[in-house]
Design an enzyme around this catalytic site. Structure first.
Site, PDB file in Angstrom:
ATOM      1  N   HIS A   1     -24.932 -46.916   2.900  1.00  0.00           N
ATOM      2  CA  HIS A   1     -24.584 -47.249   1.517  1.00  0.00           C
ATOM      3  C   HIS A   1     -25.808 -47.001   0.634  1.00  0.00           C
ATOM      4  O   HIS A   1     -26.940 -46.970   1.107  1.00  0.00           O
ATOM      5  CB  HIS A   1     -24.156 -48.712   1.429  1.00  0.00           C
ATOM      6  CG  HIS A   1     -22.806 -48.976   1.993  1.00  0.00           C
ATOM      7  ND1 HIS A   1     -21.944 -49.887   1.441  1.00  0.00           N
ATOM      8  CD2 HIS A   1     -22.153 -48.454   3.061  1.00  0.00           C
ATOM      9  CE1 HIS A   1     -20.821 -49.922   2.135  1.00  0.00           C
ATOM     10  NE2 HIS A   1     -20.931 -49.062   3.131  1.00  0.00           N
TER      11      HIS A   1
ATOM     12  N   CYS B   1     -21.389 -54.327  -2.278  1.00  0.00           N
ATOM     13  CA  CYS B   1     -20.426 -54.853  -1.317  1.00  0.00           C
ATOM     14  C   CYS B   1     -21.095 -55.959  -0.489  1.00  0.00           C
ATOM     15  O   CYS B   1     -22.266 -56.283  -0.699  1.00  0.00           O
ATOM     16  CB  CYS B   1     -19.941 -53.724  -0.409  1.00  0.00           C
ATOM     17  SG  CYS B   1     -21.238 -53.110   0.708  1.00  0.00           S
TER      18      CYS B   1
ATOM     19  N   ASP C   1     -14.676 -46.577   2.720  1.00  0.00           N
ATOM     20  CA  ASP C   1     -16.014 -47.068   2.353  1.00  0.00           C
ATOM     21  C   ASP C   1     -16.041 -48.586   2.242  1.00  0.00           C
ATOM     22  O   ASP C   1     -17.017 -49.206   2.631  1.00  0.00           O
ATOM     23  CB  ASP C   1     -16.463 -46.434   1.034  1.00  0.00           C
ATOM     24  CG  ASP C   1     -17.933 -46.695   0.751  1.00  0.00           C
ATOM     25  OD1 ASP C   1     -18.769 -46.227   1.541  1.00  0.00           O
ATOM     26  OD2 ASP C   1     -18.239 -47.372  -0.243  1.00  0.00           O
TER      27      ASP C   1
ATOM     28  N   ASN D   1     -25.249 -43.196  -1.735  1.00  0.00           N
ATOM     29  CA  ASN D   1     -24.348 -43.363  -0.613  1.00  0.00           C
ATOM     30  C   ASN D   1     -24.290 -42.055   0.170  1.00  0.00           C
ATOM     31  O   ASN D   1     -24.021 -41.005  -0.397  1.00  0.00           O
ATOM     32  CB  ASN D   1     -22.959 -43.770  -1.140  1.00  0.00           C
ATOM     33  CG  ASN D   1     -22.002 -44.127  -0.037  1.00  0.00           C
ATOM     34  OD1 ASN D   1     -21.741 -43.325   0.852  1.00  0.00           O
ATOM     35  ND2 ASN D   1     -21.466 -45.331  -0.099  1.00  0.00           N
TER      36      ASN D   1
ATOM     37  N   CYS E   1     -24.301 -54.696   1.466  1.00  0.00           N
ATOM     38  CA  CYS E   1     -25.482 -54.520   0.617  1.00  0.00           C
ATOM     39  C   CYS E   1     -25.953 -55.842   0.028  1.00  0.00           C
ATOM     40  O   CYS E   1     -27.156 -56.087  -0.087  1.00  0.00           O
ATOM     41  CB  CYS E   1     -25.186 -53.492  -0.461  1.00  0.00           C
ATOM     42  SG  CYS E   1     -24.796 -51.872   0.265  1.00  0.00           S
TER      43      CYS E   1
ATOM     44  N   GLU F   1     -27.483 -48.784  -1.583  1.00  0.00           N
ATOM     45  CA  GLU F   1     -28.534 -49.803  -1.601  1.00  0.00           C
ATOM     46  C   GLU F   1     -29.323 -49.813  -0.293  1.00  0.00           C
ATOM     47  O   GLU F   1     -30.547 -49.986  -0.296  1.00  0.00           O
ATOM     48  CB  GLU F   1     -27.924 -51.185  -1.858  1.00  0.00           C
ATOM     49  CG  GLU F   1     -27.242 -51.304  -3.210  1.00  0.00           C
ATOM     50  CD  GLU F   1     -25.780 -50.859  -3.230  1.00  0.00           C
ATOM     51  OE1 GLU F   1     -25.097 -51.182  -4.205  1.00  0.00           O
ATOM     52  OE2 GLU F   1     -25.317 -50.191  -2.279  1.00  0.00           O
TER      53      GLU F   1
END
Length: 144
Positions: free
Chosen positions: A50, A77, A140, A39, A80, A52
């Site tokens: 992020h 999330c 975030d 991240n 992602c 990913e």
């Protein structure tokens, strides 16, 4: 496969050392890491950076993602998860989901196999960060 989660955890620690959110990810194809990321939202002033997403960026264009496995230290999330589904990644291995549940049903409803390993190292790293930085964490995940 433990080595790949360790690599994702290493990425999370890099992000934390840089002053960011400690989430890391690696993309594996044919038992080799082809992309890694952590991240970088804080470091890059980029709300989309992020772990990913950074991992996929760093893997570059690889054609089909169907034979890859994404290892990530925290349940993805919605952002992602959408990228995982969009690119046809069929398997995700998660370090933990105690601190953030994400939406495993979304992934599984889109034919993504999810293994939640519930690693204490991942849990402890994220829990400690969230307790010390609640505003940054809530930013975030879009909860400010």
């Amino acid at each position: 496969m433990e080595e790949f989660m360790k690599a994702a955890l290493e990425e999370a620690r890099f992000g934390f050392q840089e002053g960011g959110i400690p989430i890391g990810s690696v993309l594996v194809k044919e038992k080799k890491i082809i992309g890694r990321g952590h991240n970088r939202r804080v470091q890059n002033n980029d709300p989309l950076a992020h772990a990913e997403i950074e991992c996929l960026r760093n893997a570059g264009r690889i054609g089909s993602y169907s034979d890859t496995i994404l290892f990530t230290t925290l349940m993805p999330c919605y952002l992602c998860s959408g990228a995982i589904v969009q690119f046809g990644i069929e398997k995700v291995v998660v370090g933990e989901s105690r601190n953030f549940k994400g939406d495993i049903e979304f992934l599984e409803n889109h034919w993504v196999s999810v293994d939640d390993w519930d690693w204490d190292e991942c849990v402890d790293l994220m829990k400690g960060f969230m307790e010390k930085n609640p505003d940054l964490w809530n930013e975030d995940i879009g909860k400010l």
